[in-house]
Scaffold this motif. Structure first.
Motif, PDB file in Angstrom:
ATOM      1  N   UNK A  97       0.834  -1.208   0.000  1.00  0.00           N
ATOM      2  CA  UNK A  97       0.000   0.000   0.000  1.00  0.00           C
ATOM      3  C   UNK A  97       0.867   1.256   0.000  1.00  0.00           C
ATOM      4  N   UNK A  98       1.908   1.267   0.806  1.00  0.00           N
ATOM      5  CA  UNK A  98       2.815   2.416   0.858  1.00  0.00           C
ATOM      6  C   UNK A  98       3.454   2.634  -0.507  1.00  0.00           C
ATOM      7  N   UNK A  99       3.890   1.549  -1.136  1.00  0.00           N
ATOM      8  CA  UNK A  99       4.519   1.628  -2.457  1.00  0.00           C
ATOM      9  C   UNK A  99       3.528   2.123  -3.501  1.00  0.00           C
ATOM     10  N   UNK A 100       2.384   1.496  -3.589  1.00  0.00           N
ATOM     11  CA  UNK A 100       1.433   1.817  -4.641  1.00  0.00           C
ATOM     12  C   UNK A 100       0.800   3.191  -4.489  1.00  0.00           C
ATOM     13  N   UNK A 101       0.566   3.627  -3.266  1.00  0.00           N
ATOM     14  CA  UNK A 101      -0.138   4.884  -3.031  1.00  0.00           C
ATOM     15  C   UNK A 101       0.770   6.001  -2.521  1.00  0.00           C
ATOM     16  N   UNK A 102       2.060   5.871  -2.763  1.00  0.00           N
ATOM     17  CA  UNK A 102       3.007   6.917  -2.343  1.00  0.00           C
ATOM     18  C   UNK A 102       2.632   8.239  -3.014  1.00  0.00           C
ATOM     19  N   UNK A 103       3.036   9.366  -2.442  1.00  0.00           N
ATOM     20  CA  UNK A 103       2.715  10.664  -3.047  1.00  0.00           C
ATOM     21  C   UNK A 103       3.638  11.010  -4.221  1.00  0.00           C
ATOM     22  N   UNK A 104       4.402  10.047  -4.688  1.00  0.00           N
ATOM     23  CA  UNK A 104       5.284  10.236  -5.834  1.00  0.00           C
ATOM     24  C   UNK A 104       5.208   8.976  -6.699  1.00  0.00           C
ATOM     25  N   UNK A 105       5.591   9.127  -7.953  1.00  0.00           N
ATOM     26  CA  UNK A 105       5.627   7.985  -8.840  1.00  0.00           C
ATOM     27  C   UNK A 105       6.899   7.191  -8.619  1.00  0.00           C
ATOM     28  N   UNK A 106       6.794   5.905  -8.853  1.00  0.00           N
ATOM     29  CA  UNK A 106       7.955   5.045  -8.725  1.00  0.00           C
ATOM     30  C   UNK A 106       8.013   4.141  -9.947  1.00  0.00           C
ATOM     31  N   UNK A 107       9.192   4.050 -10.556  1.00  0.00           N
ATOM     32  CA  UNK A 107       9.434   3.144 -11.670  1.00  0.00           C
ATOM     33  C   UNK A 107      10.739   2.417 -11.425  1.00  0.00           C
ATOM     34  N   UNK A 108      10.809   1.210 -11.883  1.00  0.00           N
ATOM     35  CA  UNK A 108      12.073   0.491 -11.963  1.00  0.00           C
ATOM     36  C   UNK A 108      12.193   0.038 -13.412  1.00  0.00           C
ATOM     37  N   UNK A 159      10.432  -1.078 -18.622  1.00  0.00           N
ATOM     38  CA  UNK A 159       9.834  -0.906 -17.300  1.00  0.00           C
ATOM     39  C   UNK A 159       9.535  -2.268 -16.687  1.00  0.00           C
ATOM     40  N   UNK A 160      10.034  -2.473 -15.475  1.00  0.00           N
ATOM     41  CA  UNK A 160       9.788  -3.734 -14.771  1.00  0.00           C
ATOM     42  C   UNK A 160       8.894  -3.546 -13.549  1.00  0.00           C
ATOM     43  N   UNK A 161       8.711  -2.316 -13.097  1.00  0.00           N
ATOM     44  CA  UNK A 161       7.810  -2.032 -11.972  1.00  0.00           C
ATOM     45  C   UNK A 161       7.335  -0.586 -12.082  1.00  0.00           C
ATOM     46  N   UNK A 162       6.091  -0.379 -11.698  1.00  0.00           N
ATOM     47  CA  UNK A 162       5.510   0.969 -11.680  1.00  0.00           C
ATOM     48  C   UNK A 162       4.447   1.002 -10.603  1.00  0.00           C
ATOM     49  N   UNK A 163       4.437   2.081  -9.820  1.00  0.00           N
ATOM     50  CA  UNK A 163       3.405   2.139  -8.780  1.00  0.00           C
ATOM     51  C   UNK A 163       2.111   2.755  -9.315  1.00  0.00           C
ATOM     52  N   UNK A 164       1.046   2.536  -8.570  1.00  0.00           N
ATOM     53  CA  UNK A 164      -0.288   2.987  -8.964  1.00  0.00           C
ATOM     54  C   UNK A 164      -0.335   4.508  -9.110  1.00  0.00           C
ATOM     55  N   UNK A 165       0.360   5.241  -8.253  1.00  0.00           N
ATOM     56  CA  UNK A 165       0.357   6.701  -8.336  1.00  0.00           C
ATOM     57  C   UNK A 165       0.793   7.162  -9.713  1.00  0.00           C
ATOM     58  N   UNK A 166       1.934   6.667 -10.163  1.00  0.00           N
ATOM     59  CA  UNK A 166       2.460   7.070 -11.470  1.00  0.00           C
ATOM     60  C   UNK A 166       1.525   6.643 -12.596  1.00  0.00           C
ATOM     61  N   UNK A 167       1.033   5.434 -12.525  1.00  0.00           N
ATOM     62  CA  UNK A 167       0.130   4.940 -13.563  1.00  0.00           C
ATOM     63  C   UNK A 167      -1.148   5.770 -13.626  1.00  0.00           C
ATOM     64  N   UNK A 176      -2.508   5.178 -17.382  1.00  0.00           N
ATOM     65  CA  UNK A 176      -2.017   3.929 -17.980  1.00  0.00           C
ATOM     66  C   UNK A 176      -2.401   2.735 -17.110  1.00  0.00           C
ATOM     67  N   UNK A 177      -2.468   1.578 -17.734  1.00  0.00           N
ATOM     68  CA  UNK A 177      -2.707   0.339 -17.001  1.00  0.00           C
ATOM     69  C   UNK A 177      -1.364  -0.354 -16.763  1.00  0.00           C
ATOM     70  N   UNK A 178      -1.220  -0.932 -15.591  1.00  0.00           N
ATOM     71  CA  UNK A 178       0.034  -1.584 -15.216  1.00  0.00           C
ATOM     72  C   UNK A 178       0.455  -2.627 -16.250  1.00  0.00           C
ATOM     73  N   UNK A 179      -0.488  -3.474 -16.669  1.00  0.00           N
ATOM     74  CA  UNK A 179      -0.123  -4.545 -17.596  1.00  0.00           C
ATOM     75  C   UNK A 179       0.367  -4.002 -18.936  1.00  0.00           C
ATOM     76  N   UNK A 180      -0.168  -2.859 -19.377  1.00  0.00           N
ATOM     77  CA  UNK A 180       0.293  -2.264 -20.635  1.00  0.00           C
ATOM     78  C   UNK A 180       1.699  -1.692 -20.493  1.00  0.00           C
ATOM     79  N   UNK A 181       1.949  -1.054 -19.379  1.00  0.00           N
ATOM     80  CA  UNK A 181       3.256  -0.437 -19.157  1.00  0.00           C
ATOM     81  C   UNK A 181       4.345  -1.493 -18.955  1.00  0.00           C
ATOM     82  N   UNK A 182       4.020  -2.550 -18.220  1.00  0.00           N
ATOM     83  CA  UNK A 182       5.037  -3.553 -17.910  1.00  0.00           C
ATOM     84  C   UNK A 182       5.340  -4.482 -19.083  1.00  0.00           C
TER      85      UNK A 182
END
Length: 163
Positions: free
Chosen positions: A15-26, A33-41, A46-52
């Motif tokens: 929850x902390x990762x996905x709803x952080x007040x900043x975007x996160x990508x790896x 892209x191998x990881x993206x949090x919900x905030x950034x998406x 964008x949908x996670x499955x499309x981005x990954x």
């Protein structure tokens, strides 16, 4: 910790990762892209499955951002292993653009040991708006100063003419 505690901790961390007040990508070193949090998406619509499955970091950027990525950003990361407060404009699914500030660092992936780039992305929309307001205010102040200078010249000519 017992099994329930670990499960709860895992849920909290997610929850902390996905709803952080900043975007996160790896990303991989090539930008995949191998990881993206919900905030950034959510910001990009964008949908996670499309981005990954089909996106590289540079695919999310405007044309100017892609050029900057290839000529400056990627080489900087390769040379020094990190980059701070790099401004990029991201393309949103609705055609709009999101100004962002990116902090990135290369790290070894804890699972495979291969290098990944971890990016923390801050929504710079308010900052960009504020910068535009400051620029507008400066232009108005400069125009007012120029008008005042012009009026002073007119007044000085009148005073000289009356003397």
């Amino acid at each position: 910790m017992n099994g329930d505690s670990w499960k709860l901790w895992g849920e909290i961390a997610e929850e902390i990762y996905d709803d952080a007040p900043f975007g996160y990508l790896a990303t991989k070193l090539d930008g995949a892209i191998v990881a993206a949090n919900r905030t950034f998406l959510t910001w990009l619509g964008q949908r996670r499955e499309d981005v990954l499955t089909a996106k590289r970091f540079q695919d999310l950027l405007t044309v100017g951002g892609k050029i900057f990525y290839e000529t400056h950003y990627a080489p900087l990361l390769r040379m020094q292993g990190f980059a701070n407060e790099i401004a990029f404009d991201f393309l949103c699914s609705d055609g709009s653009q999101l100004p962002g500030l990116v902090n990135a660092v290369q790290k070894a992936d804890g699972v495979s040991g291969s290098l990944v780039i971890r990016m923390y992305i801050f929504n710079a929309s308010d900052r960009r708006r504020y910068e535009q307001e400051l620029l507008h205010a400066k232009r108005k102040a400069d125009a007012a100063a120029e008008e005042l200078r012009r009026l002073n010249q007119v007044l000085e000519r009148r005073v000289v003419a009356e003397v």
